[in-house]
Scaffold this active site. Structure first.
Site, short mmCIF file in Angstrom:
data_model
loop_
_atom_site.label_atom_id
_atom_site.label_comp_id
_atom_site.label_asym_id
_atom_site.label_seq_id
_atom_site.Cartn_x
_atom_site.Cartn_y
_atom_site.Cartn_z
N LYS A 1 0.63 -1.12 0.10
CA LYS A 1 -0.25 -0.24 -0.28
C LYS A 1 0.83 1.49 0.17
O LYS A 1 0.68 2.35 -0.38
CB LYS A 1 -0.96 0.44 1.28
CG LYS A 1 -1.59 -1.04 1.03
CD LYS A 1 -2.92 -0.73 2.04
CE LYS A 1 -4.09 -2.03 2.27
NZ LYS A 1 -4.80 -1.85 3.64
N ASP B 1 2.90 -23.94 -8.74
CA ASP B 1 3.93 -23.08 -8.83
C ASP B 1 5.49 -23.73 -9.12
O ASP B 1 6.19 -22.92 -9.67
CB ASP B 1 4.70 -23.00 -6.37
CG ASP B 1 5.60 -22.61 -6.50
OD1 ASP B 1 5.74 -21.05 -7.44
OD2 ASP B 1 6.59 -22.78 -5.95
N LYS C 1 8.32 -15.05 -10.05
CA LYS C 1 8.14 -16.08 -10.96
C LYS C 1 7.61 -15.95 -12.54
O LYS C 1 7.19 -16.00 -13.54
CB LYS C 1 7.98 -17.41 -10.49
CG LYS C 1 9.01 -17.90 -9.57
CD LYS C 1 8.96 -19.57 -9.18
CE LYS C 1 7.66 -19.56 -7.83
NZ LYS C 1 8.30 -18.92 -6.73
N LEU D 1 19.48 -21.68 -4.43
CA LEU D 1 20.34 -22.34 -5.12
C LEU D 1 20.78 -22.20 -6.20
O LEU D 1 20.40 -21.53 -7.17
CB LEU D 1 20.23 -23.67 -4.78
CG LEU D 1 19.20 -24.64 -3.78
CD1 LEU D 1 18.11 -25.62 -4.15
CD2 LEU D 1 20.71 -25.33 -3.23
N GLY E 1 12.49 -19.79 2.34
CA GLY E 1 13.11 -19.78 3.19
C GLY E 1 13.77 -18.05 3.37
O GLY E 1 14.28 -18.18 2.16
N LYS F 1 7.51 -23.15 -12.17
CA LYS F 1 9.46 -23.31 -12.17
C LYS F 1 9.96 -24.06 -13.28
O LYS F 1 11.69 -23.87 -13.68
CB LYS F 1 9.49 -23.67 -10.63
CG LYS F 1 9.27 -22.97 -9.75
CD LYS F 1 9.69 -23.58 -8.86
CE LYS F 1 9.47 -22.71 -7.31
NZ LYS F 1 9.62 -23.53 -5.62
N THR G 1 7.41 -9.50 -4.91
CA THR G 1 6.40 -10.08 -4.13
C THR G 1 6.05 -11.06 -5.28
O THR G 1 6.85 -11.74 -6.27
CB THR G 1 5.47 -8.60 -4.65
OG1 THR G 1 5.46 -8.60 -6.27
CG2 THR G 1 5.98 -7.51 -3.71
N VAL H 1 13.44 -20.35 -9.44
CA VAL H 1 13.39 -21.57 -9.29
C VAL H 1 14.95 -22.18 -8.28
O VAL H 1 15.89 -21.68 -8.20
CB VAL H 1 14.17 -22.41 -10.17
CG1 VAL H 1 13.85 -24.02 -9.95
CG2 VAL H 1 13.54 -22.25 -10.73
#
Length: 798
Positions: A515, A672, A573, A607, A775, A676, A549, A603
């Site tokens: 916002k 999701d 993504k 990593l 994470g 990827k 986001t 993805v």
């Protein structure tokens, strides 16, 4: 009483500018500085050249013009000038100057009345009136020195300096000036400080004139030469000569020393700390010139001299604004002798000076840079001289491009280092600054470029940064300050000291939530267009927008941002898994201005999956098959599911631990993972749309169905894993499958991701990448790495 030895002392000339004699307090500070300098250099005599109090010269010119225009408001300004000087001498306790001041003001009043009656003010009138500010200033500082116990002798420079005036400059008549200086010194007490008027001079026939605007520095240098001074110290309001204008480039640094040539070039191209004409008299006598700060006298300042040494390739960057570019071109110019002579003769005839000249080797065109205010006169004069050629179509009408700036990079070391011009122009290109014309002298001491006026600040910062005169500053906007956003900011702040030591300065200019946004510390409603303006307003060499986001709408701006010259780093993504047309548009937009669109965390978070595939493909390898556990949530669920509790109960526990989306169905549906896989397949060269991915939706499975699948797999000594797959035929699928306990997928722990790749080079044993795939900490780290890749790539290109 002075000793005879004092007559042989050498001179040091001090010059105090308008801000240094602004008021009574500043006069006191100037005298204190002079006393301190005498204690440091007791073997030298002092000559003090002063400007008018700040603003006085402008006011004197103003009232002259107002009087000639019969604007009686000049009287109010005149009285204010008079009061200001009387207030100053009263504050300093030198009221014995009052009669002399009053005589001058009475005489000026008569002159101004005459101008009002005649309705005219010639250049000679203006110069006569405007020179009084320095006269009063020198009288004031001389009187105050005497009051403080330091013998001072007032010198009116109009009685010493002889000049031949030209339209914008003057030529010093050195033999006559030296003769007058020597005669005057014969009557000056040996222990006296000279209090000298700056700015003013006289013609050979005794007419009062000036050294033109900002000529007090020139006065100091002239007196330095006439006195055979050992040094000239120009006291101003900055700590020395800076590598760029600090108002436009806050990172500009003080230069400890520079050559006369470097200072002259910078002054000619807009550096205002020293007047361009100042160097010539100093060069004549090889006198070092110091630039020091009257507000910070302990600072050593900048030494300008012939033998300056420096490791810097570019000493400084400056700019002249309010420039117009005149382009004269046509087939009739090719191979014709005398074209340039006619062109320059045309502008000379109307008193226009070319600040910069650029000519194509084909002789088809010549570009001239002149001041905006002179552009129309120059155009008219040129078209008059080339009237017949324009009429016959051999020369085109003169094209005028107004509101430009000339950017100049200056340094004596440029000639010793190849590639300087390439770095200069590359810096402007990376900053998205268009170049309209270029010029470089044969001495290789200067590279100049004409740029749009509104791009001046950005151009200065970009070039300044490129030559290591400032930290490699990158402006950053963080869109999305949730868990990952907060962690990214934390990591950046934690590494700031180390990065700054390496010359890298990452500045978070803006942050947003869903916002609101905060730009440079100010909060306001979220507006992405305003955010971009705020990010660009600092004129930093490069800018990065980071999208953290899951928004569908924000990625629609990526292409626009890239075309504006802003790098984009995306954890989101949505853009890379959108249609192939959007996918290609993003890469085309990035290439247009050489910007980066990086998305390593699309993805498996931090990593190195995406970069590994890209590197393999770029080096000629071919992906045969890819399998991956690409959902941290589903990896956790099937790593922990043992049939002892319902799958739905385990899902609820995972949600309570923050391991799922707010609506767990978004994890279970497989969308999701499908996104990827599309991204990875495209990195490998496949042209695939999201709709082509076959996805098993786990949200439709009941607890009993999951339990049954688990039991069947266990009987075969296998485990359940939710796997995305790109097979050798290019088919892309997402499904729940069972894998032997010997398979790498069976060894996964917690919410780890794993990708196995079989390629032409990795046929016998697949390439395996495993680790935390979700994470805040690892995702933020991956984003941070993308930002640093942008910075280091920019560094490599310089």
């Amino acid at each position: 009483m002075a000793t005879s030895g004092e007559n042989t002392k050498q001179w040091v000339v001090h010059k105090f500018g308008g801000t240094s004699v602004l008021n009574a307090d500043r006069y006191r500070e100037a005298v204190r500085i002079l006393a301190h300098e005498r204690t440091l250099k007791p073997r030298f005599r002092q000559a003090i050249v002063v400007s008018a109090m700040k603003g006085v010269t402008d006011d004197l010119i103003d009232i002259t013009k107002r009087a000639a225009a019969q604007d009686d408001s000049y009287l109010k300004v005149f009285e204010a000038i008079k009061k200001r000087h009387h207030d100053t001498i009263a504050a300093l306790g030198v009221n014995d100057l009052a009669p002399a001041l009053n005589r001058d003001f009475d005489a000026l009043a008569e002159v101004l009345r005459g101008l009002r009656i005649t309705k005219t003010a010639s250049e000679r009138n203006i110069e006569f009136v405007s020179g009084h500010g320095e006269v009063w200033s020198a009288q004031i500082i001389g009187a105050f020195l005497n009051k403080q116990g330091t013998p001072a002798h007032y010198i009116d420079a109009r009685e010493v300096i002889l000049v031949k005036p030209h339209e914008k400059t003057v030529s010093v008549q050195w033999p006559g000036s030296q003769k007058k200086m020597n005669a005057l010194l014969a009557h000056v007490p040996a222990d006296a400080v000279l209090a000298v008027t700056g700015f003013v001079a006289s013609t050979a026939d005794g007419i009062a004139t000036t050294l033109k605007r900002n000529g007090s520095d020139f006065s100091a240098s002239i007196f330095g030469a006439l006195l055979d001074a050992v040094e000239i110290i120009i006291w101003t309001d900055v700590d020395g000569v800076l590598s760029a204008d600090p108002r436009l480039v806050p990172e500009a640094k003080i230069l400890s020393e520079m050559t006369y040539h470097e200072m002259t070039e910078l002054a000619n191209f807009g550096a205002k700390v020293v007047h361009p004409a100042t160097m010539e008299p100093a060069v004549r006598k090889n006198i070092p010139v110091w630039v020091r700060n009257t507000f910070n006298p302990s600072c050593a300042g900048t030494k300008i001299h012939a033998d300056a040494k420096s490791s810097e390739i570019i000493k400084g960057i400056s700019a002249i604004d309010k420039i117009a570019l005149l382009n004269v071109e046509g087939s009739g110019m090719v191979g014709i002798t005398g074209v340039a002579e006619r062109l320059f003769g045309a502008i000379r005839s109307v008193g226009v000076s070319a600040i910069m000249i650029s000519q194509a080797s084909s002789e088809h065109s010549i570009c001239l840079a002149v001041s905006d205010e002179q552009a129309s006169h120059a155009k008219e004069a040129i078209e008059k001289v080339f009237h017949s050629e324009i009429r016959d179509g051999h020369v085109n009408p003169v094209e005028v491009v107004p509101h430009m700036s000339i950017l100049a990079a200056v340094g004596d070391n440029m000639a010793k280092h190849p590639g300087v011009a390439g770095r200069f122009f590359s810096a402007l290109g990376r900053a998205g600054v268009n170049i309209f014309a270029i010029a470089q002298g044969s001495s290789e001491r200067n590279i100049s470029a004409v740029v749009a006026g509104d791009a001046t600040k950005l151009a200065l910062k970009a070039v300044h940064s490129s030559f290591y005169l400032s930290s490699r500053t990158t402006a950053i906007a963080v869109i999305g300050t949730g868990l990952v956003g907060k962690e990214f900011i934390k990591q950046l702040q934690g590494e700031a000291t180390r990065l700054n030591a390496a010359g890298i300065d990452l500045k978070i200019i803006a942050t947003t939530n869903s916002k609101e946004m905060t730009i440079n510390g100010k909060s306001e409603p979220l507006d992405l267009d305003k955010l971009v303006v705020g990010l660009e307003s600092g004129g930093y060499p490069q800018s990065v927008i980071i999208d953290l986001t899951a928004s569908d709408s924000i990625p629609k701006n990526y292409s626009k941002w890239l075309k504006r010259g802003i790098h984009v780093v995306a954890a989101n993504k949505k853009a890379n898994s959108d249609s192939m047309s959007v996918y290609h548009e993003l890469r085309s937009s990035a290439a247009e201005l050489g910007r980066k669109f990086l998305y390593s965390t699309n993805v498996c978070a931090g990593l190195p999956v995406i970069r590994t595939i890209a590197d393999l493909v770029r080096t000629g390898d071919k992906l045969i098959q890819l399998e991956g556990v690409l959902s941290g949530t589903l990896s956790y669920l099937f790593n922990h599911y043992d049939g002892s509790k319902p799958f739905s109960a385990l899902l609820a526990d995972a949600k309570a631990k923050g391991l799922t989306e707010p609506d767990p169905k978004q994890d279970l549906c497989g969308a999701d993972v499908a996104r990827k896989l599309v991204i990875l397949a495209r990195e490998a060269g496949a042209k695939i749309e999201l709709k082509n991915v076959v996805v098993q939706d786990l949200s439709t499975l009941s607890d009993d169905e999951v339990a049954k699948l688990f039991t069947e797999a266990k009987k075969q000594d296998k485990v359940l894993r939710y796997v995305g797959r790109i097979d050798s035929k290019g088919a892309v699928t997402v499904s729940l499958g069972s894998y032997p306990c010997s398979h790498p997928f069976a060894g996964l722990q917690e919410s780890d991701n794993m990708v196995t790749m079989t390629t032409e080079r990795y046929k016998v044993r697949p390439l395996v990448i495993q680790g935390p795939g979700a994470g805040a900490e690892v995702t933020a780290g991956g984003v941070f790495a993308d930002v640093l890749r942008i910075v280091y790539e920019a560094e490599r290109q310089t």
